[in-house]
Design a protein around this motif. Structure first.
Motif, PDB file in Angstrom:
ATOM      1  N   ALA A  89      41.902  13.998 -32.226  1.00  0.00           N
ATOM      2  CA  ALA A  89      43.296  14.298 -33.160  1.00  0.00           C
ATOM      3  C   ALA A  89      42.616  14.401 -34.466  1.00  0.00           C
ATOM      4  O   ALA A  89      43.367  14.472 -35.468  1.00  0.00           O
ATOM      5  N   ARG A  90      41.650  13.148 -34.923  1.00  0.00           N
ATOM      6  CA  ARG A  90      41.409  13.073 -36.356  1.00  0.00           C
ATOM      7  C   ARG A  90      40.826  14.787 -37.210  1.00  0.00           C
ATOM      8  O   ARG A  90      41.429  14.733 -37.717  1.00  0.00           O
ATOM      9  N   HIS A  91      39.708  14.984 -36.716  1.00  0.00           N
ATOM     10  CA  HIS A  91      39.391  15.551 -37.247  1.00  0.00           C
ATOM     11  C   HIS A  91      39.599  16.918 -36.883  1.00  0.00           C
ATOM     12  O   HIS A  91      40.395  17.821 -37.906  1.00  0.00           O
ATOM     13  N   GLY A 119      41.105   2.005 -30.618  1.00  0.00           N
ATOM     14  CA  GLY A 119      42.684   2.065 -30.042  1.00  0.00           C
ATOM     15  C   GLY A 119      43.049   2.290 -31.884  1.00  0.00           C
ATOM     16  O   GLY A 119      44.850   2.318 -32.003  1.00  0.00           O
ATOM     17  N   ARG A 120      42.451   2.534 -32.326  1.00  0.00           N
ATOM     18  CA  ARG A 120      42.714   3.306 -34.173  1.00  0.00           C
ATOM     19  C   ARG A 120      43.732   5.567 -34.226  1.00  0.00           C
ATOM     20  O   ARG A 120      42.714   6.222 -33.069  1.00  0.00           O
ATOM     21  N   VAL A 121      45.031   5.086 -34.263  1.00  0.00           N
ATOM     22  CA  VAL A 121      45.663   6.481 -34.051  1.00  0.00           C
ATOM     23  C   VAL A 121      45.295   6.653 -35.336  1.00  0.00           C
ATOM     24  O   VAL A 121      45.572   6.065 -36.620  1.00  0.00           O
ATOM     25  N   ASP A 166      39.029   3.705 -18.706  1.00  0.00           N
ATOM     26  CA  ASP A 166      39.070   3.470 -17.355  1.00  0.00           C
ATOM     27  C   ASP A 166      40.090   4.962 -16.710  1.00  0.00           C
ATOM     28  O   ASP A 166      40.979   5.606 -16.794  1.00  0.00           O
ATOM     29  N   LEU A 167      39.047   6.357 -17.103  1.00  0.00           N
ATOM     30  CA  LEU A 167      39.800   7.330 -17.459  1.00  0.00           C
ATOM     31  C   LEU A 167      40.472   8.177 -16.365  1.00  0.00           C
ATOM     32  O   LEU A 167      41.972   8.979 -15.895  1.00  0.00           O
ATOM     33  N   ARG A 168      40.063   8.212 -15.103  1.00  0.00           N
ATOM     34  CA  ARG A 168      40.824   8.114 -13.689  1.00  0.00           C
ATOM     35  C   ARG A 168      42.195   7.371 -13.682  1.00  0.00           C
ATOM     36  O   ARG A 168      43.070   7.750 -13.351  1.00  0.00           O
TER      37      ARG A 168
HETATM   38  N1  LIG Z   1      35.096  23.364 -29.581  1.00  0.00           N
HETATM   39  C1  LIG Z   1      36.015  23.340 -28.943  1.00  0.00           C
HETATM   40  O1  LIG Z   1      36.509  23.685 -28.493  1.00  0.00           O
HETATM   41  C2  LIG Z   1      36.274  22.157 -29.791  1.00  0.00           C
HETATM   42  C3  LIG Z   1      37.865  20.966 -28.921  1.00  0.00           C
HETATM   43  C4  LIG Z   1      37.748  19.796 -29.967  1.00  0.00           C
HETATM   44  C5  LIG Z   1      37.239  19.211 -30.876  1.00  0.00           C
HETATM   45  N2  LIG Z   1      36.014  20.360 -30.996  1.00  0.00           N
HETATM   46  C6  LIG Z   1      35.763  19.666 -32.373  1.00  0.00           C
HETATM   47  O2  LIG Z   1      34.759  18.639 -31.999  1.00  0.00           O
HETATM   48  C7  LIG Z   1      34.246  17.473 -32.128  1.00  0.00           C
HETATM   49  C8  LIG Z   1      34.890  16.751 -32.285  1.00  0.00           C
HETATM   50  O3  LIG Z   1      33.657  15.638 -31.434  1.00  0.00           O
HETATM   51  P1  LIG Z   1      34.353  14.595 -30.692  1.00  0.00           P
HETATM   52  O4  LIG Z   1      33.259  14.187 -29.643  1.00  0.00           O
HETATM   53  O5  LIG Z   1      33.559  13.293 -31.724  1.00  0.00           O
HETATM   54  O6  LIG Z   1      35.735  14.472 -30.182  1.00  0.00           O
HETATM   55  P2  LIG Z   1      36.447  13.551 -29.173  1.00  0.00           P
HETATM   56  O7  LIG Z   1      35.546  13.417 -27.729  1.00  0.00           O
HETATM   57  O8  LIG Z   1      37.652  13.916 -28.989  1.00  0.00           O
HETATM   58  O9  LIG Z   1      36.521  12.290 -30.363  1.00  0.00           O
HETATM   59  C9  LIG Z   1      35.375  10.971 -29.496  1.00  0.00           C
HETATM   60  C10 LIG Z   1      36.131   9.893 -29.926  1.00  0.00           C
HETATM   61  O10 LIG Z   1      37.310  10.012 -28.965  1.00  0.00           O
HETATM   62  C11 LIG Z   1      37.877   8.866 -27.838  1.00  0.00           C
HETATM   63  N3  LIG Z   1      36.742   8.833 -26.845  1.00  0.00           N
HETATM   64  C12 LIG Z   1      36.756  10.185 -26.314  1.00  0.00           C
HETATM   65  N4  LIG Z   1      36.105   9.491 -24.767  1.00  0.00           N
HETATM   66  C13 LIG Z   1      36.125   8.688 -24.620  1.00  0.00           C
HETATM   67  C14 LIG Z   1      36.206   7.634 -23.926  1.00  0.00           C
HETATM   68  N5  LIG Z   1      35.598   8.365 -23.164  1.00  0.00           N
HETATM   69  N6  LIG Z   1      36.318   6.373 -23.802  1.00  0.00           N
HETATM   70  C15 LIG Z   1      36.883   6.011 -25.029  1.00  0.00           C
HETATM   71  N7  LIG Z   1      36.950   6.581 -26.142  1.00  0.00           N
HETATM   72  C16 LIG Z   1      37.112   8.122 -26.312  1.00  0.00           C
HETATM   73  C17 LIG Z   1      36.469   8.011 -28.888  1.00  0.00           C
HETATM   74  O11 LIG Z   1      38.068   7.464 -30.461  1.00  0.00           O
HETATM   75  P3  LIG Z   1      37.392   5.948 -30.864  1.00  0.00           P
HETATM   76  O12 LIG Z   1      36.850   6.205 -31.584  1.00  0.00           O
HETATM   77  O13 LIG Z   1      38.936   5.917 -31.370  1.00  0.00           O
HETATM   78  O14 LIG Z   1      37.050   5.703 -29.995  1.00  0.00           O
HETATM   79  C18 LIG Z   1      35.404   8.354 -29.697  1.00  0.00           C
HETATM   80  O15 LIG Z   1      35.209   8.144 -30.670  1.00  0.00           O
HETATM   81  C19 LIG Z   1      34.875  18.451 -34.098  1.00  0.00           C
HETATM   82  O16 LIG Z   1      34.163  18.347 -34.607  1.00  0.00           O
HETATM   83  C20 LIG Z   1      36.597  18.858 -33.340  1.00  0.00           C
HETATM   84  O17 LIG Z   1      36.353  20.214 -34.233  1.00  0.00           O
HETATM   85  C21 LIG Z   1      35.777  21.594 -30.635  1.00  0.00           C
END
Ligand SMILES: NC(=O)c1ccc[n+]([C@@H]2O[C@H](COP(=O)([O-])OP(=O)(O)OC[C@H]3O[C@@H](n4cnc5c(N)ncnc54)[C@H](OP(=O)(O)O)[C@@H]3O)[C@@H](O)[C@H]2O)c1
Length: 266
Positions: A89-91, A119-121, A166-168
C-alpha cells in the motif's frame, strides 16, 4: 528413479483466441469461482522470467503490461475485498478502490483491507474519504485507531504473540462482514505468510517477458522484504516442502509472449 512415460499436451499451437472485450465475458468465465461458505482467497502476482517481483523503480508496474492489466481488471471485478500488506500500500500508493467500469461486478463497493503489524496506515489512505479495513495485532490496533475509524480496525492478535497478526482470524473477520471473495494483490512478505498458514486457494501468476537480475525479491519473501539490490532471504534458509499446484489454465499474449497462469492450490 524418474521415468520418461508421462504424457504431455502441447498447448500453444491451438490457442482459443480471446479478442479485446470491454466486458471481458470469456475471461471472467475462466476465473469464475464459487467462494462457498468458507470463502476463496485468490492471490494475483506478476513475476519476471528470472523470478523478480518488481522492476528497477521497485514497483510492479514496471514489469507488468496490458495483457496483465486485462486479467487484473477481471480479478478485481470478481472480488469483494482486495487484501494488501502495508508495504505494498505504501510503495504502490494504494487509495480507495473502484471497480473496473466495463466488467460486470457486484453492486457493493470494492473494499480494501490492509495487513499491518505496526498499525501504520499510509497517509494517502488516512486522507481519503473511504478508509480501508485494517487487520492488525494489539499494539497495531492502538496505532491504527488514531488513523482509521475504530470500526474499520480489526484486531486479530496471534495466540503466540498478541502483536502479530493472525491471518486466519483476519480472513474470518472479513468473511463475517460478507467479504468472502478475497483478492490478495501483494506483496511478497504477505504472500509468504498467507502460504505458510495455508490460506491461499488460488495463485494467479503473470510471467512478464523480461529479466531484472538478482536484486528484487521473488513473489514470496522472508520478512522483511529486502531493499533493491539485497537478497531478502538469508543464505542457507531451507526451502519448505513443495506444495502441489494444479494448472487451471494458461493464457498467452501473442504480441509480447506474456504468460498468465491460474494455479489452484486446493
Ligand atoms: N510482483 C508483484 O505482483 C507485486 C505485488 C505487490 C507488491 N509488489 C512489490 O513488492 C514490494 C513490497 O514488498 P513487501 O514484501 O514489503 O510487501 P508487503 O507484504 O505488502 O508489505 C510488508 C509489510 O506489510 C505488513 N505485513 C505483511 N505481512 C504481514 C503479516 N503477516 N503480519 C503483519 N504485517 C504484515 C507489514 O507492515 P508494517 O510494517 O506496517 O507492520 C510489513 O512490513 C514493492 O516493491 C511492491 O512494488 C510486487
Amino acid at each position: 528413479m524418474r521415468s520418461a512415460t508421462t504424457p504431455l499436451d502441447l498447448l500453444v499451437p491451438r490457442p482459443e483466441h480471446l479478442p479485446p472485450d470491454p466486458a471481458e465475458t470469456r475471461l471472467a468465465a475462466l476465473y469464475d469461482e464459487d467462494p462457498g461458505t468458507g470463502g476463496w482467497l485468490r492471490a494475483n502476482f506478476v513475476s519476471t522470467v528470472d523470478g523478480g517481483a518488481w522492476g528497477p523503480d521497485h514497483l510492479s508496474g514496471s514489469i507488468n503490461d496490458d495483457a496483465d492489466w486485462r486479467v487484473f481488471r477481471v480479478l478485481r471485478a470478481a472480488a469483494d475485498v482486495v487484501l494488501v500488506g502495508a508495504g505494498t500500500a505504501r510503495h504502490e500508493g494504494y487509495t480507495a478502490l473502484d471497480r473496473p467500469c466495463d466488467v460486470p461486478a457486484g453492486d457493493r463497493p470494492l473494499e480494501l483491507a490492509l495487513v499491518t503489524r505496526s498499525g501504520r496506515v499510509p497517509q494517502q489512505l488516512v486522507d481519503g474519504d473511504r478508509p480501508p479495513l485494517v487487520l492488525t495485532g494489539e499494539a497495531g490496533a492502538r496505532t491504527a485507531r488514531r488513523m482509521a475509524p475504530a470500526d474499520h480496525v480489526l484486531a486479530v492478535p496471534a495466540g503466540h504473540d498478541p502483536d502479530e497478526v493472525d491471518l486466519r482470524a483476519g480472513r474470518a473477520a472479513l468473511a463475517d462482514r460478507g467479504l468472502r471473495r478475497v483478492l490478495c494483490e501483494g506483496g511478497p512478505t504477505l504472500l509468504a505468510a498467507l502460504l505458510a498458514d495455508d490460506l491461499v486457494d488460488e495463485l494467479c501468476v503473470t510471467t512478464s517477458p523480461c529479466l531484472v537480475g538478482p536484486g528484487p525479491s521473488r513473489i514470496v519473501a522472508a520478512s522483511p522484504a529486502g531493499a533493491p539490490g539485497e537478497d531478502p532471504r538469508p543464505a542457507g534458509v531451507p526451502a519448505s516442502a513443495p506444495v502441489p499446484a494444479r494448472l487451471a489454465h494458461l493464457l498467452h499474449a501473442p504480441g509480447t509472449g506474456t504468460l498468465l497462469a491460474r494455479w489452484l492450490l486446493r
